[in-house]
Design a protein around this motif. Structure first.
Motif, mmCIF file in Angstrom:
data_model
loop_
_atom_site.group_PDB
_atom_site.id
_atom_site.type_symbol
_atom_site.label_atom_id
_atom_site.label_comp_id
_atom_site.label_asym_id
_atom_site.label_seq_id
_atom_site.Cartn_x
_atom_site.Cartn_y
_atom_site.Cartn_z
ATOM 1 N N VAL A 182 0.839 -1.200 0.000
ATOM 2 C CA VAL A 182 0.000 0.000 0.000
ATOM 3 C C VAL A 182 0.873 1.249 0.000
ATOM 4 N N VAL A 183 0.576 2.166 -0.909
ATOM 5 C CA VAL A 183 1.342 3.405 -1.046
ATOM 6 C C VAL A 183 1.050 4.337 0.132
ATOM 7 N N GLN A 184 2.102 4.931 0.670
ATOM 8 C CA GLN A 184 1.975 5.971 1.688
ATOM 9 C C GLN A 184 2.789 7.164 1.202
ATOM 10 N N ASN A 185 2.184 7.960 0.356
ATOM 11 C CA ASN A 185 2.871 9.071 -0.307
ATOM 12 C C ASN A 185 2.905 10.286 0.630
ATOM 13 N N LYS A 186 3.602 10.118 1.753
ATOM 14 C CA LYS A 186 3.574 11.155 2.781
ATOM 15 C C LYS A 186 4.976 11.628 3.153
ATOM 16 N N VAL A 187 5.019 12.853 3.644
ATOM 17 C CA VAL A 187 6.267 13.489 4.048
ATOM 18 C C VAL A 187 6.259 13.680 5.559
ATOM 19 N N ALA A 188 7.336 13.315 6.205
ATOM 20 C CA ALA A 188 7.489 13.546 7.642
ATOM 21 C C ALA A 188 7.981 14.965 7.848
ATOM 22 N N ILE A 189 7.240 15.731 8.644
ATOM 23 C CA ILE A 189 7.558 17.137 8.874
ATOM 24 C C ILE A 189 7.595 17.403 10.370
ATOM 25 N N GLY A 190 8.655 18.044 10.839
ATOM 26 C CA GLY A 190 8.764 18.370 12.249
ATOM 27 C C GLY A 190 8.842 17.119 13.109
ATOM 28 N N PRO A 191 8.532 17.224 14.394
ATOM 29 C CA PRO A 191 8.691 16.088 15.299
ATOM 30 C C PRO A 191 7.594 15.038 15.217
ATOM 31 N N THR A 192 6.417 15.381 14.662
ATOM 32 C CA THR A 192 5.311 14.421 14.688
ATOM 33 C C THR A 192 4.504 14.313 13.401
ATOM 34 N N ALA A 193 4.509 15.318 12.545
ATOM 35 C CA ALA A 193 3.593 15.346 11.399
ATOM 36 C C ALA A 193 4.007 14.365 10.305
ATOM 37 N N LEU A 194 3.014 13.716 9.700
ATOM 38 C CA LEU A 194 3.208 12.846 8.541
ATOM 39 C C LEU A 194 2.085 13.192 7.572
ATOM 40 N N ILE A 250 12.792 17.233 13.117
ATOM 41 C CA ILE A 250 12.565 16.105 12.222
ATOM 42 C C ILE A 250 13.248 14.830 12.721
ATOM 43 N N THR A 251 14.335 14.951 13.475
ATOM 44 C CA THR A 251 15.041 13.759 13.955
ATOM 45 C C THR A 251 14.215 12.978 14.974
ATOM 46 N N ARG A 252 13.180 13.603 15.533
ATOM 47 C CA ARG A 252 12.337 12.912 16.508
ATOM 48 C C ARG A 252 11.074 12.331 15.870
ATOM 49 N N ASN A 253 10.893 12.543 14.590
ATOM 50 C CA ASN A 253 9.671 12.097 13.916
ATOM 51 C C ASN A 253 9.739 10.595 13.642
ATOM 52 N N GLU A 254 8.865 9.838 14.306
ATOM 53 C CA GLU A 254 8.868 8.387 14.134
ATOM 54 C C GLU A 254 8.365 7.952 12.763
ATOM 55 N N GLY A 255 7.705 8.854 12.029
ATOM 56 C CA GLY A 255 7.230 8.513 10.693
ATOM 57 C C GLY A 255 8.278 8.704 9.618
ATOM 58 N N GLY A 256 9.426 9.260 9.993
ATOM 59 C CA GLY A 256 10.494 9.466 9.021
ATOM 60 C C GLY A 256 11.221 8.169 8.720
ATOM 61 N N VAL A 257 11.588 7.969 7.465
ATOM 62 C CA VAL A 257 12.302 6.753 7.075
ATOM 63 C C VAL A 257 13.230 7.063 5.902
ATOM 64 N N SER A 258 14.395 6.455 5.905
ATOM 65 C CA SER A 258 15.350 6.562 4.802
ATOM 66 C C SER A 258 15.721 5.146 4.371
ATOM 67 N N SER A 259 15.836 4.920 3.072
ATOM 68 C CA SER A 259 16.135 3.569 2.595
ATOM 69 C C SER A 259 16.616 3.608 1.152
ATOM 70 N N ASP A 260 17.447 2.632 0.787
ATOM 71 C CA ASP A 260 17.877 2.470 -0.597
ATOM 72 C C ASP A 260 17.213 1.265 -1.248
ATOM 73 N N LEU A 261 16.172 0.708 -0.591
ATOM 74 C CA LEU A 261 15.483 -0.459 -1.142
ATOM 75 C C LEU A 261 14.360 -0.012 -2.071
ATOM 76 N N TRP A 262 14.320 -0.631 -3.247
ATOM 77 C CA TRP A 262 13.283 -0.363 -4.253
ATOM 78 C C TRP A 262 12.627 -1.691 -4.643
ATOM 79 N N TYR A 263 11.378 -1.637 -4.990
ATOM 80 C CA TYR A 263 10.660 -2.836 -5.431
ATOM 81 C C TYR A 263 10.487 -2.833 -6.949
ATOM 82 N N GLY A 264 10.569 -4.026 -7.533
ATOM 83 C CA GLY A 264 10.115 -4.212 -8.898
ATOM 84 C C GLY A 264 8.599 -4.327 -8.838
ATOM 85 N N ALA A 265 7.879 -3.494 -9.562
ATOM 86 C CA ALA A 265 6.423 -3.440 -9.453
ATOM 87 C C ALA A 265 5.778 -3.543 -10.817
ATOM 88 N N LYS A 266 4.553 -4.043 -10.806
ATOM 89 C CA LYS A 266 3.808 -4.204 -12.054
ATOM 90 C C LYS A 266 2.607 -3.279 -12.064
#
Length: 295
Positions: A182-194, A250-266
């Protein structure tokens, strides 16, 4: 005389979110406030105040703003109503706009170019790992059956172009052939916002960012939060983040994520591409039990 538009700090509160999306609507059309005033029948100062985030504009002003930008007035009436309810009840978190919740199409904004992520959102990290090299192999045809609650659902994964195929070796442990994420096209902003990103996510032909501007976007694959995507393998590419790294806390935002993993998708029309896991819900990250892509 109208004053210059002040900077808006997006903090996830109802009034700020309404103002943010009004501003996004106007900038997407390229209209000035003066042009918007002519189209809407309201003064420049009234329209600027509606998008200031200090108080709730009237429904009439909000709909006139949307109509002047060529947006879906029904969607905006729904959003305004939910914002008013949130304000009246003292809610600190804004409702999700209909166009980002997948219930209606996003308001038409008359953009002349392909949308892309703003600076600071989804940018590659210099430490991102390169895509693994692999020998190309012929197209692979695979049929997979799964039992669904409503009956037997037949999913067919047909030829995978561009060298995307599942690596297979005698000692490779069993992997799932595909997964629904499921797509979560969201941006983590500040300490809590997603919060929903102002531009849609999409499939790309390369595991790199900003493909809309780099000629590697798969046209017509735009997605908002809540969209479902079928993925069949994973690989490594540029490291992305969903964090607004310029926002305070932003460093306290639990919704923030960084990754180099990509999926092959159809995609639903049979095309295949890549999608970054940072724009998926947490349940869809980590490889989803799939094999690594090769090629």
């Amino acid at each position: 005389m109208a004053r210059p538009e002040q900077r808006l700090v997006r903090d996830g509160t109802p009034l700020r979110e309404l103002a943010f999306w009004l501003r996004d609507l106007r900038t997407g059309t390229g209209l000035t406030y003066a042009q918007l005033a002519v189209r809407s029948g309201y003064s420049v100062s009234t329209l600027q105040e509606a998008a200031a985030g200090r108080r709730l504009p009237t429904l009439a002003v909000t709909l006139a703003f949307a109509r002047a930008c060529g947006a879906d007035q029904g969607a905006w009436q729904c959003f305004w109503t939910e914002v008013r309810r949130a304000v009246d009840t003292g809610a600190s978190v804004a409702p999700v706009p209909p166009w980002s919740a997948g219930t209606v199409g996003r308001p038409e904004q008359g953009r002349t170019g392909e949308p892309d992520r703003p600076e600071g959102q989804g940018r590659p990290d210099e430490s991102g790992a390169p895509r693994p090299a692999g020998k190309r192999r012929p197209k692979v045809t695979r049929t997979a059956r799964i039992a669904a609650a409503s009956g037997l659902l037949l999913l067919v994964a047909v030829g995978v172009p561009g060298g995307l195929w599942l690596a297979s070796t005698p000692d490779r442990p069993h992997h799932r052939d595909f997964a629904s994420v499921v797509v979560q096209n969201k941006v983590a902003i500040g300490p809590t916002a997603l919060l929903e990103d102002k531009t849609p996510a999409y499939l790309s032909s390369e595991t790199i960012s900003h493909c809309a501007a780099r000629d590697c976007k798969l046209t017509g694959t735009e997605m908002w939060s809540g969209a479902k995507l079928v993925v069949f393998c994973w690989t490594r590419g540029e490291k992305l983040t969903n964090e607004d790294i310029t926002s305070t806390g932003i460093t306290r935002n639990e919704g923030g994520v960084s990754s180099d993993l990509w999926y092959g998708a159809k995609w639903k029309d049979g095309r295949t591409g890549y999608f970054p896991e940072v724009y998926l819900t947490p349940a869809g990250r980590g490889g989803s039990g799939l094999a690594r892509c090769s090629g």
